[in-house]
Every structure is written in C-alpha cells, then in structure tokens.
Scaffold this active site. Structure first.
Site, PDB file in Angstrom:
ATOM      1  N   CYS A  40       0.874  -1.159   0.000  1.00 43.59           N
ATOM      2  CA  CYS A  40       0.000   0.000   0.000  1.00 43.59           C
ATOM      3  C   CYS A  40       0.915   1.213   0.000  1.00 43.59           C
ATOM      4  O   CYS A  40       2.127   1.084   0.161  1.00 43.59           O
ATOM      5  CB  CYS A  40      -0.862   0.021   1.253  1.00 43.59           C
ATOM      6  SG  CYS A  40      -2.002  -1.376   1.344  1.00 43.59           S
ATOM      7  N   GLY A  66      -0.677   0.333  -5.000  1.00 43.09           N
ATOM      8  CA  GLY A  66      -2.012  -0.188  -4.686  1.00 43.09           C
ATOM      9  C   GLY A  66      -3.058   0.450  -5.564  1.00 43.09           C
ATOM     10  O   GLY A  66      -3.082   1.673  -5.711  1.00 43.09           O
ATOM     11  N   ASN A 140       0.909   1.414   5.782  1.00 41.21           N
ATOM     12  CA  ASN A 140       1.463   0.501   4.793  1.00 41.21           C
ATOM     13  C   ASN A 140       2.223  -0.554   5.571  1.00 41.21           C
ATOM     14  O   ASN A 140       3.107  -0.220   6.340  1.00 41.21           O
ATOM     15  CB  ASN A 140       2.416   1.289   3.878  1.00 41.21           C
ATOM     16  CG  ASN A 140       3.308   0.388   3.021  1.00 41.21           C
ATOM     17  OD1 ASN A 140       4.428   0.736   2.724  1.00 41.21           O
ATOM     18  ND2 ASN A 140       2.811  -0.762   2.641  1.00 41.21           N
ATOM     19  N   GLY A 141       1.855  -1.825   5.390  1.00 38.50           N
ATOM     20  CA  GLY A 141       2.601  -2.866   6.074  1.00 38.50           C
ATOM     21  C   GLY A 141       1.733  -3.982   6.564  1.00 38.50           C
ATOM     22  O   GLY A 141       0.607  -4.169   6.092  1.00 38.50           O
ATOM     23  N   TYR A 282      12.290  -4.519  -6.909  1.00 37.48           N
ATOM     24  CA  TYR A 282      11.060  -4.572  -7.704  1.00 37.48           C
ATOM     25  C   TYR A 282       9.992  -3.531  -7.360  1.00 37.48           C
ATOM     26  O   TYR A 282       9.400  -2.928  -8.254  1.00 37.48           O
ATOM     27  CB  TYR A 282      10.471  -5.988  -7.576  1.00 37.48           C
ATOM     28  CG  TYR A 282       9.088  -6.159  -8.157  1.00 37.48           C
ATOM     29  CD1 TYR A 282       8.855  -5.957  -9.517  1.00 37.48           C
ATOM     30  CD2 TYR A 282       8.008  -6.517  -7.357  1.00 37.48           C
ATOM     31  CE1 TYR A 282       7.585  -6.112 -10.054  1.00 37.48           C
ATOM     32  CE2 TYR A 282       6.735  -6.679  -7.883  1.00 37.48           C
ATOM     33  CZ  TYR A 282       6.533  -6.466  -9.237  1.00 37.48           C
ATOM     34  OH  TYR A 282       5.289  -6.615  -9.760  1.00 37.48           O
TER      35      TYR A 282
END
Ligand code: SF4
Length: 500
Positions: A40, A66, A140-141, A282
């Site tokens: 996210c 996201g 985020n996580g 990536y």
C-alpha cells in the site's frame, strides 16, 4: 505452431499460455502475470492550505503500490473531512469532492488488496470517533501479531468493523490508559510486531511512525514550510516538494496543528535495521530513493553485478518492463552487449480490459507484452527480469521472445531465488507455490524454457544496494531469499498485506 517456431534450431516446443487472462487492477490475484503483489502507499501533508490536492498528486505518484482503493482524510483543526472509494486515485477523486476536503493537514492512502475482497469498509484512512474525539489512521505494512491482539481485544468486548490490522492499532489507542495521543500511540506501537509506516491524526496532531526495523520505507519531505510524508520519495516530486530525510526506524514524528511545532521522538530504539530488499529490486519506482539509495542506480548496479557473476555471450540485452529495465541497462553497460527494447509493455490493458473469446486465450500475454521481432529475430538474447515467483510469467516471456525469432534466450534474474513467503506486507503465494522453494535452478531453467538461467547472489545483491549508503543506514531484510526473518514470525500470521 508456426514454421519459425519449429525452426528455432533448439528442438524445443514452445508452450503457450492457456491459463487465466490478464486483468490488471480488477483483482491482483487474477492477473496473467505472477509478479509479487505490491503493498500500500501512504501520503501525508502538514501545514499547507491545499493539503487535499497535494495528497491527490502524491497518491497518484504512489499508485503503483495499490490500485484497489484510495482515500484522503483532512483536518482543519476542529473536525475531519474524508473521502474514500474503490478504484484508482483518479477515479475516486474529482474537483468536486476534493473541494469539500478543506484543511491544512491530511493523510492519504492507496490500498492493495490481498484477499481479493473489494470492500469499501477496508479502504483507508480508517476514521473513528473515540473518547478523545476523531482518530484517523493510514498504514502501509503488516502486523505479524495482529490476529493474536485482535482476539484478545474481542474477548474484552471490542467490536471490529474491518479485517484490517490498522483497526487493531486504533483499538489499542482508544483503550490506552493515556489521554494524550502521543503516549497512547507509543503504547500501542510497543504492543505490535511487524512492518509498518503509520500516519495518524488525532487531538490536533499528525503523527508519523516507522517500525523499529525500518522494514517498510517511509520518507519525510518539505514543500516551502509544509511537511510531507510518503512511502516513496517519488511522491514529493509530484507535488513540487523535495525529499528531506527518512523517518528513522522506531521514530515518531509529531506535528502539532496549533503550534506548528515538529517534535522528533521515538517509541522504540532501532532494532536490527532490515529495510525490505524487494523495494530496491522490484517494488519502488526507479525515481524514488529508499533510505538514501536511488532505486534506478541500485538496479543498474544489480545488473552490472549479474554480468560479472554470470556473463553470457549474446547479441542483445533486454529487460522485462518496467522494473527490470534499469538492471538490463547495467548488464549491457558492464558487458558491452547492446541494450535494446526487445520487449514492449502495452500500458493500456488495465481495468477495462474485456476477456477475449476462448480461442484467443493464449493471446492473453500479448495484450500486456510484445516482443519486438526486428530486435530479437535471429539473435541470442539476454533477458533480464527482477524475480521469478511461480515461474509462469518467465515461461510466457521466454516463449514470446522465441516466437519473435530469438535464437537463444538466456535469463538472468537480478535477485536470488525467491523461496520463502513474506510476512511483512508483500502479497506472496504459499511456500509450495514458489518455484524456487520446490525446484533447483536447473529444473527452473527447464520449466521456463530458457537456454540458461542465473540468479544474482545474495552477496552481490547486498553489495549492489548498499554501495552508496553509509554504514549506519545499511541493513536489509532478505528473508524471502534466505528464510532469515528479522522478527519472530508466528505460524498463524496471515500472509499478505494487513492493509485490507
Ligand atoms: S521477506 Fe522479502 S519481500 Fe518481505 S520484507 Fe523481507 S525482503 Fe521484503
């Protein structure tokens, strides 16, 4: 099969894709490509009269993290205004709804769904009313002990409205014995384990916090006198702002809307620094810096290192777009073999793509990627990719190149074999579905129909990432390659992103 394919001189039968269609954006799990699911993204603004508009641009720049939902919550000192919706940032927001979001501080979120379930209730920022007023949270996580904490809280009477880890933290804050938000947040964060970048607004304060290992990236920027926060620094450029510094692992930055004061605080000492190596390989955008390391430059160094470790004589080097192009350039620079655009990505196959007829199933991959015949026909091609997850993507791309006339396809991967699932917010298949967990390199080479295959060594990867940053900021999570997780990972921890 075409005559050209029969005449590839290698005696191989190209295997064409006959599985699901590519349908990017509707459901990440239904994709034709088996790349890792992204996480996210969060974006925050403090001290700017156009906080909502800046958030819009910032979130747009973080869209690659996201695509499931987007949301912005704005504070004007007395109350919160927020808007959330399913879809891309540009679909969720328009001039009308942005104009209703007045205030000088904001937190925003783009969400990646791992469950396949599209629910507005899970869209962030989550906004609550509790005894001290309004509370908004975006993260985020993934919290590895969230299921355990949630079950304890439920036994004590808490009722959860979402399946999100973020709501667990909201309950911990609301139940804290401390009345002031900073102490309550510190107490809550000391109870949770995992990887996170939190943006929290309550009691006239905006708080930014990063996990004690620094697993998830989190940066602070400036725009004039305003403060910005983002998962990646590329979001600052989109707003006209600039990178200022990283939010340190275990750090808590507190920004007071009444006084305008910024307080640097901590809720935990830095534990073993373990920044996600896959961000460099990536996830992150090439124009972002993660812990002061530029992503494009790091990927180029990975390509150079790969060339030193696994040179192969060839006519052209090509990268699988977009994330492998930087590594392919590095490989080409190191070897002197020309870099060419042997593969082209079709950028317009997104959310409105209609499933073609049964007869066209095997054409699905070509909706997304094309091999450039004039570049690869009759050539020995080195194809650089960033990772192999299940192996199906690599097989399709190798076959695309062969169909376009490539004489040889040598695959070089700019990361070590991805053999272990991630518990820190990256959507990965189960261990048994990861091809590197169940097959040797030679077996993978056969499975993807390549002439040769080599994965970058872990040492090579770490030296490529860390070459330019200081001793103090080095330290990476490489658990998906070496099974050495930087935190305790409970068996029952839910895989995937806790954002949903
Ligand atoms: S396990 Fe892999 S993907 Fe997950 S945080 Fe660690 S390096 Fe990143």
């Amino acid at each position: 099969m075409s005559d050209e394919l029969k005449a590839d001189g290698q005696g191989r039968s190209p295997r064409l894709w006959t599985g699901d269609f590519y349908n990017e954006g509707v459901n990440a799990h239904a994709g034709l490509f088996d790349k890792l699911g992204e996480e996210c993204g969060v974006f925050g603004v403090f001290g700017h009269s156009e906080a909502a508009s800046l958030s819009y641009y910032g979130l747009h720049a973080l869209q690659h993290r996201g695509q499931e939902s987007a949301g912005i919550c704005v504070a004007d000192g007395t109350e919160f205004n927020y808007h959330r919706g399913m879809g891309l940032v540009k679909e969720v927001f328009n001039n009308d709804n942005l104009q209703t979001l007045t205030g000088t501080a904001s937190i925003g979120h783009v969400r990646y769904s791992t469950s396949g379930e599209s629910k507005l209730a899970n869209a962030q920022p989550l906004v609550f009313k509790y005894r001290e007023g309004d509370l908004a949270i975006a993260t985020n996580g993934n919290l590895t002990n969230a299921p355990e904490i949630k079950s304890e809280l439920e036994k004590m009477g808490s009722i959860f409205q979402t399946t999100s880890d973020t709501e667990v933290v909201a309950h911990l804050i609301a139940r804290s014995k401390h009345d002031d938000i900073v102490s309550a947040v510190k107490e809550a964060l000391l109870k949770v384990e995992g990887a996170y970048a939190f943006l929290i607004m309550a009691q006239g304060k905006l708080i930014a916090a990063r996990d004690p290992h620094g697993l998830r990236p989190f940066v602070a920027g400036r725009l004039g006198t305003a403060w910005l926060f983002a998962s990646e620094s590329c979001a600052f450029d989109a707003t006209g702002g600039a990178y200022y510094r990283d939010v340190e692992p275990g750090e808590l930055l507190v920004l007071d809307m009444k006084t305008g004061r910024v307080t640097e605080d901590r809720f935990s000492p830095i534990k073993q620094r373990a920044v996600c190596a896959m961000e460099y390989i990536y996830f992150a955008r090439p124009d972002s810096d993660v812990d002061a390391v530029n992503i494009h430059s790091a990927r180029k160094r990975m390509g150079r290192q790969l060339a030193m470790e696994a040179f192969v004589d060839a006519d052209v080097v090509t990268g699988v777009p977009d994330s492998s192009i930087s590594a392919a350039i590095g490989f080409a620079e190191q070897t002197g073999i020309p870099y060419e655009l042997g593969l082209i990505k079709n950028r317009y196959t997104g959310r409105t793509f209609i499933q073609p007829s049964q007869e066209l199933r095997e054409q699905g991959v070509k909706m997304k990627l094309s091999a450039v015949r004039s570049i690869v026909d009759g050539k020995r091609v080195v194809m650089i990719d960033d990772s192999i997850v299940r192996g199906t993507t690599s097989l399709r791309i190798v076959n695309l190149l062969r169909e376009a006339g490539a004489k040889e396809v040598h695959v070089r991967i700019s990361s070590p074999p991805f053999a272990n699932p991630c518990f820190y917010g990256i959507d990965t298949p189960s261990r048994t579905e990861l091809i590197a967990a169940v097959k040797s390199v030679e077996e993978i080479r056969q499975a993807i129909n390549a002439d040769s295959l080599y994965f970058l060594s872990k040492e090579g990867l770490l030296s490529a990432i860390g070459q330019t940053n200081s001793e103090a900021t080095r330290g990476y999570c490489t658990a998906c390659f070496d099974n050495r997780y930087p935190t305790v990972v409970p068996d029952e921890a839910a895989l995937g992103c806790g954002c949903d």
